[in-house]
Structure formats: C-alpha cells, structure tokens
Design a protein around this motif. Structure first.
Motif, PDB file in Angstrom:
ATOM      1  N   ARG A 350       0.831  -1.207   0.000  1.00 40.90           N
ATOM      2  CA  ARG A 350       0.000   0.000   0.000  1.00 40.90           C
ATOM      3  C   ARG A 350       0.867   1.259   0.000  1.00 40.90           C
ATOM      4  N   TYR A 354       0.787   4.213  -3.048  1.00 37.89           N
ATOM      5  CA  TYR A 354       0.247   5.540  -2.737  1.00 37.89           C
ATOM      6  C   TYR A 354       1.048   6.642  -3.444  1.00 37.89           C
ATOM      7  N   VAL A 381      -1.888  -3.134   7.383  1.00 42.15           N
ATOM      8  CA  VAL A 381      -2.680  -2.209   6.574  1.00 42.15           C
ATOM      9  C   VAL A 381      -3.634  -1.407   7.460  1.00 42.15           C
ATOM     10  N   ARG A 389      -4.699   3.525   2.794  1.00 41.40           N
ATOM     11  CA  ARG A 389      -5.317   2.187   2.636  1.00 41.40           C
ATOM     12  C   ARG A 389      -6.174   2.095   1.380  1.00 41.40           C
ATOM     13  N   ASN A 390      -6.913   3.178   1.089  1.00 38.71           N
ATOM     14  CA  ASN A 390      -7.921   3.133   0.021  1.00 38.71           C
ATOM     15  C   ASN A 390      -7.476   3.820  -1.267  1.00 38.71           C
TER      16      ASN A 390
END
Length: 455
Positions: A350, A354, A381, A389-390
């Motif tokens: 992750r 990003y 996470v 995370r998203n």
C-alpha cells in the motif's frame, strides 16, 4: 576569551575600580549601581557573565541571582561578598550563582573566575546547539535511498560542497530540501561553522528584513538594542534561505545587493557589515514562471541559481519509500519504547502504491501514527491512514469497451498534461521536462486548453 560583563555594585568607587580593571584585561564591562537597573538591562541586551555585589540597598545580590537564574539561566552569575563564610557561599550557590569571590577583591583572581564563567557559558551553548542539531537530523532523517534520482542529486551535492557558490534547491514541499541543505553544509569545508536557517514565508516583511540584515538600536519602536542579522550570524558557515520564492518583492533588491557585495546594512544603520557565509536557498515554487509573471526578480533568480539541485518527489523514488519507512519505524519505535520491527507485506504494498503528495514529510507522519497505533511487531494495513489504505491510481484512459467513452488524441493529450502537472505539484518546468517539450510549447498547449474551456 574575555566577554561582556554586567557589573552590579552600589559603591561608586568600587564600581569604577572594577570597570577600569576589567577593561584593562580585555573585558567589556557595563557597570550599574542597582539590581533593578541590571534586570532592565538584561531584558534588552546580552551579556556573557554578571558580577554582582551581595550587600546592596533594595534588591540584594542573592535576590538578583535568583531572578537571573529564573529568567536568563544561560548567563552565569558571580557574587562578590565581604563575608567569606561557608554559609554565604552556600546561599549564593543555592540562589543559582556560578561562583563567588570575597572582598578585598584581587582583580587577577577575579579575572580567572570570570574567564571560567564565560567559558562555561560558551560550552553550554555549544552543547545546546549540538543537541538541537542532532535532534533535527534525527527528526528529518539522514539521506536514505538508492533511487537514481536521489543518487544524482547527492552526487551533485558532494561535488559542490566545498565551493562557496550559491546553491538553489528545488522540489515539492516535503521532499527534504532542508536535509539537502544541511548535507551541503556538513559535507563541505564549512561544516564546523554555524548552520543558520530561516523560513522566508514564516514572518511578516518588516520582521524578515530585521532578521536577515539586523537592525540598529532605535531603528523602530521596539528596537531597544542593536541586533545582528542572520547573514552575519552565519559567518564561517551556511545561511539557508528556505521558501525563498515567498520573499517580498520589496526585499529582493536588498537580498540581491547582499549577495553581490557580500555586505549587509542593518535596518536603520549607516554602516555596511561584511559577512562570510555560504548561501543555500530552497523553494517549492517555479521561479522561472515567477520571473515571467514579474513576481520574482530575474537577476536575483540567476544570482541564487548558480548551482541548481532538484529533489525528486517521493512517488518518483520507487523502493526508497520502503527504506525511508524502515528508518522512521526504527526512530518512532525507539522513542515510544514499543517493539515494532517493520512493515507487513500488505502494508508495504500500500505504501508503494500511494502517490505521496506530501512526500517524505507525509510518509514520516504516516509512520509515526502507525507505530503509535499498532498492536503488533509489524505495521499492518489497518494501522495506515485511510487515504493510504484506500488509494487507487487514477487512469488517463478509461478501461471500457463503450466507444462513447473513448476520447480524441487532443483530449487524451490534455488529460495527460494535467495528470503530469498534478504529479509534479504544478511545476511547469519539471512537467515540460517529463513531457519532452520546452516550456513555451507547454504554455501554448495550456493556453489553448484554457481557450477551449472558455469557448
């Protein structure tokens, strides 16, 4: 070694004798008859040591010592007393005195005590400076990473570190420009001199001018004493002008003159003061664009940009994200006393995916939060901020089989240009370099895009 001595003595003859004896031995004494006057002077000026009589009308020497220990603990106090008893000595030390001498005063013995006091203060200041320096290095992290872009930037820093040429460090906010500036300082011949930093965007224009160039006593309402500017304070070392792109236009000619003449004139002063400092500046602004828009002087830009060092954004540094993450995890785990060893594979994935618009500073904050929240020996996470995370990478071309959603080449080019501009934080110079066009071509494309939208 001799320094400025504030002498507090109510007897006129003794005061004159001390002032004369200390002046002959190289000190710069300022003699006052009362503790109240001494406190007023200490609030406005700096002294290396205070020499005070014990028995005085009004506030005595012990009370003065206690006040100085409370308000100016950096200044050592030597107490003079005619009562050389153990009780007097203990009382003076408890009040915060550095040392005491007894009457009748042996001036040569007094000089030795004062010299030790001045040296004591100098050593304390040096320890404080080194602790701050170590803390800043620990907080910002040393140079970490193996990406080609970072290797190239620091190879250039190594080549120019011993020179006196002005360096301009550019890059997005949070990319580590101050870390790079400190590397210029610590890797060069000026490393034993001071590193003086100022954020040009952090203070109003009048205060910024006084900070940079100093001011004379009485230059403005609150100028109760003369102040040395940062250019002179940085003698023998490096002056770091952070966010130099925010420097007001009215101050730019004065900065240009200082860089050209290697002298500064304090606000309200009539004397030029020479300085010997290496100048390193940094900005996250596109200064070439600022020059074209008349927001930054062209001659000042070229004077600053003798050697340009460009720091890449974190999203362009590949696996450096993981190396930096491990360094930050070790730092924050050590500070909090938690056993946190590293990242889980999913968390690492992750972090790599990003976009890091806040660059290294954002990564540092992210890992500080993660170490504080995690209940495990690895960052998971779930320990990461929601935005990390998203996160999903935006696509220039939609993944669709619906022909109605496909776009023309012109529209695709427009989307990609804006995607690149977003990725480099709006820097048109860097965007043009990535797109493989010159700046004028990029400007024409953007102007055509604006005209299309207006139409």
């Amino acid at each position: 070694m001799p320094g400025r001595v504030l002498v507090v003595e109510d007897e006129r003859e003794m005061r004159a004798m001390l002032e004369k004896g200390l002046t002959r031995r190289g000190f710069t004494p300022v003699a006052l008859p009362s503790a109240d006057e001494a406190l007023v002077r200490l609030a406005a000026e700096d002294f290396d040591v205070v020499l005070t009589d014990l028995r005085m009308p009004g506030m005595d020497g012990l009370a003065l010592c206690e006040r100085i220990a409370l308000n100016r603990p950096d200044i050592p106090v030597v107490v003079v007393t005619a009562f050389g008893s153990l009780e007097t000595a203990v009382a003076a030390i408890r009040a915060g005195a550095y040392d005491f001498v007894t009457k009748p005063i042996d001036v040569d013995a007094l000089v030795l005590v004062l010299e030790r006091a001045v040296q004591h203060r100098a050593l304390r200041e040096e320890v404080r400076r080194l602790r701050q320096e170590l803390g800043r290095r620990e907080d910002s992290g040393t140079v970490v990473g193996e990406s080609p872009a970072m290797k190239q930037a620091y190879a250039l820093i190594d080549r120019v570190a011993d020179l006196d040429s002005t360096v301009l460090i550019t890059g997005e906010s949070g990319t580590g420009k101050e870390v790079a500036a400190r590397a210029v300082h610590t890797r060069g011949r000026r490393k034993d001199g001071p590193f003086v930093a100022i954020n040009c965007a952090a203070m109003p224009e009048a205060l910024l001018e006084s900070e940079l160039f100093g001011h004379a006593k009485g230059a403005f309402t609150d100028a109760k004493a003369a102040r040395t500017g940062l250019f002179v304070q940085a003698n023998g070392g490096t002056l770091f002008l952070d966010e130099v792109g925010e420097l007001p236009l009215t101050l730019q000619p004065k900065l240009l003159r200082a860089l050209q003449e290697r002298t500064v004139r304090p606000v309200g002063g009539d004397t030029e003061l020479p300085f010997d400092a290496r100048i390193v500046a940094a900005t996250n602004r596109d200064l070439e664009l600022a020059v074209e828009e008349d927001r930054f002087r062209e001659d000042l830009y070229y004077r600053l940009n003798v050697i340009g060092v460009e720091l890449p954004p974190l999203r362009a540094r590949g696996n450096d994200v993981l190396a930096l993450s491990q360094r930050f995890i070790e730092q924050f785990a050590s500070r909090t006393g938690k056993r946190v060893l590293g990242l889980s594979p999913a968390a690492a994935q992750r972090l790599l995916a990003y976009g890091w618009p806040g660059n290294v500073r954002e990564l540092q904050n992210c890992l500080e939060r993660a170490v504080a929240l995690t209940s495990f020996e690895e960052i998971t996470v779930d320990d990461l901020p929601e935005r990390v995370r998203n996160y999903s990478q935006p696509r220039v071309v939609p993944e669709t089989q619906d022909a109605s959603e496909l776009v023309t080449l012109e529209q695709l080019e427009r989307r990609y240009i804006h995607r690149v501009l977003e990725a480099v934080g709006g820097s048109r110079t860097l965007a043009a370099r990535i797109l493989g066009v010159d700046r004028k071509t990029l400007y024409r494309k953007l102007e055509r895009d604006d005209d299309t939208r207006k139409g």
